[in-house]
Design an enzyme around this catalytic site. Structure first.
Site, mmCIF file in Angstrom:
data_model
loop_
_atom_site.group_PDB
_atom_site.id
_atom_site.type_symbol
_atom_site.label_atom_id
_atom_site.label_comp_id
_atom_site.label_asym_id
_atom_site.label_seq_id
_atom_site.Cartn_x
_atom_site.Cartn_y
_atom_site.Cartn_z
ATOM 1 N N PRO A 11 27.217 3.591 155.166
ATOM 2 C CA PRO A 11 27.961 3.191 153.973
ATOM 3 C C PRO A 11 27.085 2.744 152.809
ATOM 4 C CG PRO A 11 28.187 1.572 155.739
ATOM 5 C CD PRO A 11 27.554 2.777 156.341
ATOM 6 N N ASN A 12 27.524 3.155 151.638
ATOM 7 C CA ASN A 12 26.920 2.783 150.344
ATOM 8 C C ASN A 12 25.584 3.460 150.058
ATOM 9 O OD1 ASN A 12 29.029 0.940 149.556
ATOM 10 N ND2 ASN A 12 28.290 -0.401 151.173
ATOM 11 N N ARG A 19 22.548 1.820 142.993
ATOM 12 C CA ARG A 19 22.788 0.592 143.753
ATOM 13 C C ARG A 19 21.553 -0.306 143.789
ATOM 14 N NH1 ARG A 19 23.283 0.366 150.342
ATOM 15 N NH2 ARG A 19 23.922 -1.805 150.447
ATOM 16 N N ASN A 75 20.056 5.561 159.249
ATOM 17 C CA ASN A 75 20.110 4.328 158.463
ATOM 18 C C ASN A 75 21.589 3.938 158.453
ATOM 19 O OD1 ASN A 75 20.268 2.265 156.647
ATOM 20 N ND2 ASN A 75 19.003 3.248 155.074
ATOM 21 N N ALA A 78 25.040 -1.357 156.338
ATOM 22 C CA ALA A 78 25.545 -2.648 156.821
ATOM 23 C C ALA A 78 26.089 -2.568 158.255
ATOM 24 C CB ALA A 78 26.622 -3.170 155.877
ATOM 25 N N GLU A 99 15.501 4.252 163.795
ATOM 26 C CA GLU A 99 16.311 3.526 162.813
ATOM 27 C C GLU A 99 15.465 3.305 161.556
ATOM 28 O OE1 GLU A 99 17.503 -0.266 164.317
ATOM 29 O OE2 GLU A 99 18.492 -0.882 162.465
ATOM 30 N N HIS A 101 15.449 1.628 157.527
ATOM 31 C CA HIS A 101 16.023 0.868 156.413
ATOM 32 C C HIS A 101 15.093 1.000 155.230
ATOM 33 C CE1 HIS A 101 19.016 -0.962 158.989
ATOM 34 N NE2 HIS A 101 18.052 -1.117 159.884
ATOM 35 N N ARG A 108 15.046 -10.469 153.805
ATOM 36 C CA ARG A 108 16.318 -10.661 153.112
ATOM 37 C C ARG A 108 17.183 -11.710 153.839
ATOM 38 N NH1 ARG A 108 18.843 -5.038 151.738
ATOM 39 N NH2 ARG A 108 20.045 -6.389 150.355
HETATM 40 C C1 DQA Z 1 19.887 -1.019 154.442
HETATM 41 C C2 DQA Z 1 19.844 -2.530 154.710
HETATM 42 C C3 DQA Z 1 21.221 -3.073 155.078
HETATM 43 O O1 DQA Z 1 21.158 -4.472 155.308
HETATM 44 C C4 DQA Z 1 22.196 -2.820 153.951
HETATM 45 O O2 DQA Z 1 23.491 -3.243 154.304
HETATM 46 C C5 DQA Z 1 22.215 -1.387 153.508
HETATM 47 C C6 DQA Z 1 20.934 -0.684 153.379
HETATM 48 C C7 DQA Z 1 18.533 -0.481 153.921
HETATM 49 O O3 DQA Z 1 18.360 0.725 153.936
HETATM 50 O O4 DQA Z 1 17.675 -1.266 153.503
HETATM 51 O O5 DQA Z 1 23.241 -0.823 153.181
HETATM 52 O O6 DQA Z 1 20.204 -0.346 155.639
#
Ligand code: DQA
Length: 144
Positions: A11-12, A19, A75, A78, A99, A101, A108
């Site tokens: 997501p996102n 973003r 990835n 959240a 995995e 990120h 963070r």
């Molecule tokens: C993320 C880190 C996550 O905490 C966050 O919710 C994301 C992006 C990253 O790629 O740094 O959506 O996975």
């Protein structure tokens, strides 16, 4: 036949570029996927990239990877921090998982420090932006 890798973004991540660029940089998801395709070709891997904002859709794709792909790069956004269901799906298919990120989740908020996916991943790469996906492909290639 070339080994095949499924690259999933949660997501996102379709909002990359727009973003929070101070955290995630200015690369769009399309740009990252193009880098992934380039690196996969260099390594002689087949690759399929998908993104969804929906947990169930990601789980369906993970399940379908069984018999179709040899490894998964994910990835989970959240969902990393909340989804026992994605954890279970990855465990069920039993493929090697890397995995990724973009940001360094350990620098963070505390709620980002735990990932359910890390418990089933061969390795985790975080904080290196788009480079993390390239490194994940290289690492997975060595495993396959
Ligand atoms: C993320 C880190 C996550 O905490 C966050 O919710 C994301 C992006 C990253 O790629 O740094 O959506 O996975």
């Amino acid at each position: 036949m070339a080994k095949s890798v499924l690259v999933l973004n949660g997501p996102n991540l379709n909002m990359l570029g727009l973003r929070e660029p101070q955290i995630y940089g200015t690369d769009t998801l399309a740009h990252i996927e193009a880098l992934v395709a380039e690196e996969a070709e260099r390594l002689g891997l087949a690759v399929e990239c998908r993104q969804s904002n929906h947990e169930g859709q990601l789980i369906d794709w993970i399940q379908q990877a069984h018999g179709e792909h040899h490894g998964i790069i994910i990835n989970p956004g959240a969902y990393s921090h909340t989804s026992l269901a994605i954890h279970d799906a990855l465990k069920a298919v039993g493929l090697p998982v890397l995995e990724v990120h973009l940001s360094n989740i350990f620098k963070r908020e505390a709620f980002r420090h735990h990932s359910y996916v890390s418990l089933v991943a061969v390795g985790v790469i975080c904080g290196l932006g788009a480079t993390g996906y390239r490194l994940a492909l290289q690492a997975l290639n060595e495993k396959l």
